[in-house]
Design a protein around this motif. Structure first.
Motif, PDB file in Angstrom:
ATOM      1  N   ILE A  56      48.947  -2.139  52.550  1.00  0.00           N
ATOM      2  CA  ILE A  56      48.322  -0.850  52.851  1.00  0.00           C
ATOM      3  C   ILE A  56      49.188   0.238  52.224  1.00  0.00           C
ATOM      4  O   ILE A  56      50.387   0.314  52.484  1.00  0.00           O
ATOM      5  CB  ILE A  56      48.214  -0.617  54.370  1.00  0.00           C
ATOM      6  CG1 ILE A  56      47.511  -1.793  55.042  1.00  0.00           C
ATOM      7  CG2 ILE A  56      47.479   0.689  54.663  1.00  0.00           C
ATOM      8  CD1 ILE A  56      47.635  -1.793  56.555  1.00  0.00           C
ATOM      9  N   GLU A  57      48.592   1.075  51.383  1.00  0.00           N
ATOM     10  CA  GLU A  57      49.341   2.124  50.696  1.00  0.00           C
ATOM     11  C   GLU A  57      48.650   3.468  50.854  1.00  0.00           C
ATOM     12  O   GLU A  57      47.439   3.536  51.060  1.00  0.00           O
ATOM     13  CB  GLU A  57      49.509   1.781  49.219  1.00  0.00           C
ATOM     14  CG  GLU A  57      50.330   0.538  48.983  1.00  0.00           C
ATOM     15  CD  GLU A  57      50.841   0.447  47.556  1.00  0.00           C
ATOM     16  OE1 GLU A  57      50.652   1.420  46.796  1.00  0.00           O
ATOM     17  OE2 GLU A  57      51.438  -0.583  47.214  1.00  0.00           O
ATOM     18  N   GLN A  58      49.453   4.523  50.734  1.00  0.00           N
ATOM     19  CA  GLN A  58      48.947   5.887  50.807  1.00  0.00           C
ATOM     20  C   GLN A  58      48.971   6.498  49.419  1.00  0.00           C
ATOM     21  O   GLN A  58      50.019   6.574  48.779  1.00  0.00           O
ATOM     22  CB  GLN A  58      49.816   6.731  51.753  1.00  0.00           C
ATOM     23  CG  GLN A  58      49.296   8.134  52.009  1.00  0.00           C
ATOM     24  CD  GLN A  58      48.135   8.157  52.994  1.00  0.00           C
ATOM     25  OE1 GLN A  58      48.146   7.422  53.975  1.00  0.00           O
ATOM     26  NE2 GLN A  58      47.148   8.994  52.744  1.00  0.00           N
ATOM     27  N   THR A 104      56.917  -2.132  55.550  1.00  0.00           N
ATOM     28  CA  THR A 104      56.956  -2.571  56.942  1.00  0.00           C
ATOM     29  C   THR A 104      56.049  -3.782  57.116  1.00  0.00           C
ATOM     30  O   THR A 104      54.868  -3.733  56.786  1.00  0.00           O
ATOM     31  CB  THR A 104      56.487  -1.458  57.899  1.00  0.00           C
ATOM     32  OG1 THR A 104      57.320  -0.304  57.716  1.00  0.00           O
ATOM     33  CG2 THR A 104      56.560  -1.921  59.346  1.00  0.00           C
ATOM     34  N   GLU A 105      56.614  -4.847  57.637  1.00  0.00           N
ATOM     35  CA  GLU A 105      55.833  -6.064  57.850  1.00  0.00           C
ATOM     36  C   GLU A 105      55.008  -5.936  59.124  1.00  0.00           C
ATOM     37  O   GLU A 105      55.547  -5.663  60.200  1.00  0.00           O
ATOM     38  CB  GLU A 105      56.765  -7.262  57.945  1.00  0.00           C
ATOM     39  CG  GLU A 105      56.048  -8.583  58.156  1.00  0.00           C
ATOM     40  CD  GLU A 105      57.021  -9.726  58.314  1.00  0.00           C
ATOM     41  OE1 GLU A 105      57.064 -10.308  59.409  1.00  0.00           O
ATOM     42  OE2 GLU A 105      57.752 -10.016  57.336  1.00  0.00           O
ATOM     43  N   GLU A 149      44.764   3.149  50.910  1.00  0.00           N
ATOM     44  CA  GLU A 149      44.234   2.085  50.066  1.00  0.00           C
ATOM     45  C   GLU A 149      44.690   0.721  50.579  1.00  0.00           C
ATOM     46  O   GLU A 149      45.808   0.567  51.074  1.00  0.00           O
ATOM     47  CB  GLU A 149      44.691   2.259  48.620  1.00  0.00           C
ATOM     48  CG  GLU A 149      44.169   3.523  47.958  1.00  0.00           C
ATOM     49  CD  GLU A 149      44.606   3.632  46.511  1.00  0.00           C
ATOM     50  OE1 GLU A 149      44.115   4.527  45.810  1.00  0.00           O
ATOM     51  OE2 GLU A 149      45.450   2.807  46.076  1.00  0.00           O
ATOM     52  N   LEU A 150      43.812  -0.262  50.418  1.00  0.00           N
ATOM     53  CA  LEU A 150      44.120  -1.637  50.774  1.00  0.00           C
ATOM     54  C   LEU A 150      44.144  -2.475  49.503  1.00  0.00           C
ATOM     55  O   LEU A 150      43.181  -2.461  48.726  1.00  0.00           O
ATOM     56  CB  LEU A 150      43.065  -2.190  51.731  1.00  0.00           C
ATOM     57  CG  LEU A 150      43.345  -3.588  52.302  1.00  0.00           C
ATOM     58  CD1 LEU A 150      44.506  -3.530  53.289  1.00  0.00           C
ATOM     59  CD2 LEU A 150      42.099  -4.148  52.977  1.00  0.00           C
ATOM     60  N   HIS A 185      51.556  -6.073  54.734  1.00  0.00           N
ATOM     61  CA  HIS A 185      52.629  -5.081  54.713  1.00  0.00           C
ATOM     62  C   HIS A 185      52.037  -3.673  54.674  1.00  0.00           C
ATOM     63  O   HIS A 185      51.010  -3.435  54.027  1.00  0.00           O
ATOM     64  CB  HIS A 185      53.525  -5.273  53.482  1.00  0.00           C
ATOM     65  CG  HIS A 185      54.411  -6.471  53.574  1.00  0.00           C
ATOM     66  ND1 HIS A 185      55.236  -6.868  52.550  1.00  0.00           N
ATOM     67  CD2 HIS A 185      54.613  -7.364  54.577  1.00  0.00           C
ATOM     68  CE1 HIS A 185      55.893  -7.959  52.901  1.00  0.00           C
ATOM     69  NE2 HIS A 185      55.534  -8.271  54.129  1.00  0.00           N
ATOM     70  N   ASP A 186      52.718  -2.748  55.353  1.00  0.00           N
ATOM     71  CA  ASP A 186      52.325  -1.338  55.363  1.00  0.00           C
ATOM     72  C   ASP A 186      53.350  -0.542  54.563  1.00  0.00           C
ATOM     73  O   ASP A 186      54.541  -0.542  54.886  1.00  0.00           O
ATOM     74  CB  ASP A 186      52.278  -0.829  56.810  1.00  0.00           C
ATOM     75  CG  ASP A 186      51.698   0.575  56.925  1.00  0.00           C
ATOM     76  OD1 ASP A 186      51.618   1.273  55.895  1.00  0.00           O
ATOM     77  OD2 ASP A 186      51.328   0.971  58.043  1.00  0.00           O
ATOM     78  N   ARG A 187      52.882   0.119  53.502  1.00  0.00           N
ATOM     79  CA  ARG A 187      53.786   0.910  52.658  1.00  0.00           C
ATOM     80  C   ARG A 187      53.386   2.374  52.609  1.00  0.00           C
ATOM     81  O   ARG A 187      53.735   3.090  51.678  1.00  0.00           O
ATOM     82  CB  ARG A 187      53.797   0.336  51.233  1.00  0.00           C
ATOM     83  CG  ARG A 187      54.454  -1.018  51.149  1.00  0.00           C
ATOM     84  CD  ARG A 187      54.574  -1.456  49.725  1.00  0.00           C
ATOM     85  NE  ARG A 187      55.071  -0.370  48.894  1.00  0.00           N
ATOM     86  CZ  ARG A 187      55.832  -0.538  47.821  1.00  0.00           C
ATOM     87  NH1 ARG A 187      56.200  -1.746  47.470  1.00  0.00           N
ATOM     88  NH2 ARG A 187      56.216   0.477  47.104  1.00  0.00           N
ATOM     89  N   ARG A 188      52.672   2.835  53.618  1.00  0.00           N
ATOM     90  CA  ARG A 188      52.181   4.210  53.582  1.00  0.00           C
ATOM     91  C   ARG A 188      53.289   5.248  53.622  1.00  0.00           C
ATOM     92  O   ARG A 188      53.121   6.365  53.101  1.00  0.00           O
ATOM     93  CB  ARG A 188      51.201   4.444  54.745  1.00  0.00           C
ATOM     94  CG  ARG A 188      49.825   3.843  54.505  1.00  0.00           C
ATOM     95  CD  ARG A 188      48.935   3.976  55.710  1.00  0.00           C
ATOM     96  NE  ARG A 188      49.392   3.132  56.816  1.00  0.00           N
ATOM     97  CZ  ARG A 188      48.804   3.062  57.999  1.00  0.00           C
ATOM     98  NH1 ARG A 188      47.732   3.811  58.248  1.00  0.00           N
ATOM     99  NH2 ARG A 188      49.260   2.256  58.936  1.00  0.00           N
TER     100      ARG A 188
END
Length: 316
Positions: free
Chosen positions: A18-20, A96-97, A26-27, A88-91
């Motif tokens: 997951i990105e910002q 972050t897992e 965005e996925l 993973h969350d990279r926003r």
């Protein structure tokens, strides 16, 4: 086939990130895992590559479709157990897992089928890369011993990037180039600490156990190389701003394999490997980069004999 690499990646992962981007979330779905990232870099360097994998379950069905989009040849074996994944969350810019599952252990029938496919492709390629699963329990380590022994016995060059029981197994089979990180050497009990002296001692023991040459990555410090002629080198990569440290070691392995596959010598392979690893940390995509950038950086990589490790002249 000349100038080809076979990559053994028995348990690839489906990666969900997951990105910002500005105001939008965005996925991103991609194939992942050590062997996939190595394959991606080998292809980026212009070397034909065949990826041998096993996938299963609903996640495996999705991963199979994504692998088709990679610019490589893929040999897929259907496995009875499910394929692994992570989210993973990279926003916020960091990683972050959220959740992960390395996948269920592969059963004997699946391993036998994967071995046959991998051996076939490995016999067709001058260089084979043996990469590990996210969790060692997913794949029986004996397949690494068998592949290393059989490919080497039939004239192949085996490059391995492994740790734990899989490392012990591939050493028993024999390997031309072993890439390992300093953390793995300490975790596996080969090195007492991260000093150059301790890591070199560990590398020499690995050579005695079955690795002709050993390449030891050390995060932000110069890598160490123990060549099959007894030479010990420090590998000084050009300094670059860090974006994401993950995948640097895999890109290093990929660069080494790509050069050896086209007939280059080990010193050239180490230079390209170090350059590929250095470039990878400047990017967020694992195993990514441009060949022209790697070649430019490779000219700035210094290989320094250990007796002159503080600086001095290049070994040429």
């Amino acid at each position: 086939m000349d100038e080809q690499v076979m990559v053994f990646a028995p348990a690839p992962l489906l990666t969900v990130t997951i990105e910002q981007q500005a105001d939008a979330v965005e996925l991103h779905l991609h194939p992942g895992g050590q062997g996939v990232w190595q394959t991606r870099m080998i292809a980026a360097l212009g070397t034909p590559v065949t990826l041998c994998v096993a996938v299963g379950g609903e996640v495996g069905d999705a991963l199979r479709k994504l692998l088709v989009d990679e610019d490589v040849t893929v040999r897929v074996v259907n496995r009875q157990s499910g394929t692994g994944w992570y989210v993973h969350d990279r926003r916020d810019g960091s990683r972050t897992e959220i959740a992960e599952d390395p996948g269920a252990p592969m059963v004997r029938h699946d391993i036998d089928e994967l071995y046959t496919v991998t051996l076939t492709e490995g016999l067709r390629a001058p260089v084979s890369v043996l990469s590990g699963p996210a969790d060692p329990d997913v794949v029986d380590s004996d397949i690494y011993r068998r592949l290393a022994a059989d490919l080497s016995a039939n004239g192949g060059t085996v490059v391995a990037d492994l740790s734990g029981p899989h490392l012990a197994a591939v050493l028993e089979g024999g390997v031309a180039v072993l890439k390992v990180s300093h953390e793995e050497l300490m975790d596996d009990g080969y090195a007492d600490d991260d000093s150059v002296e301790s890591l070199l001692d560990a590398g020499r023991r690995l050579q005695q156990k079955g690795a002709k040459s050993v390449l030891i990555s050390r995060a932000g410090e110069p890598a160490l190389a123990l060549l099959d002629d007894g030479t010990a080198l420090q590998v000084h990569a050009p300094p670059l701003e860090l974006a994401d440290h993950r995948g640097a070691g895999d890109s290093m392995t990929a660069g080494v394999a790509a050069v050896l596959a086209r007939g280059g010598d080990l010193r050239e392979a180490i230079r390209i490997g170090a350059a590929a690893g250095a470039l990878n940390v400047t990017r967020h995509g694992l195993g990514t980069g441009r060949a022209e950038a790697v070649r430019e950086l490779a000219g700035r990589v210094r290989l320094t004999p250990l007796e002159d490790a503080s600086g001095g002249s290049d070994d040429g």
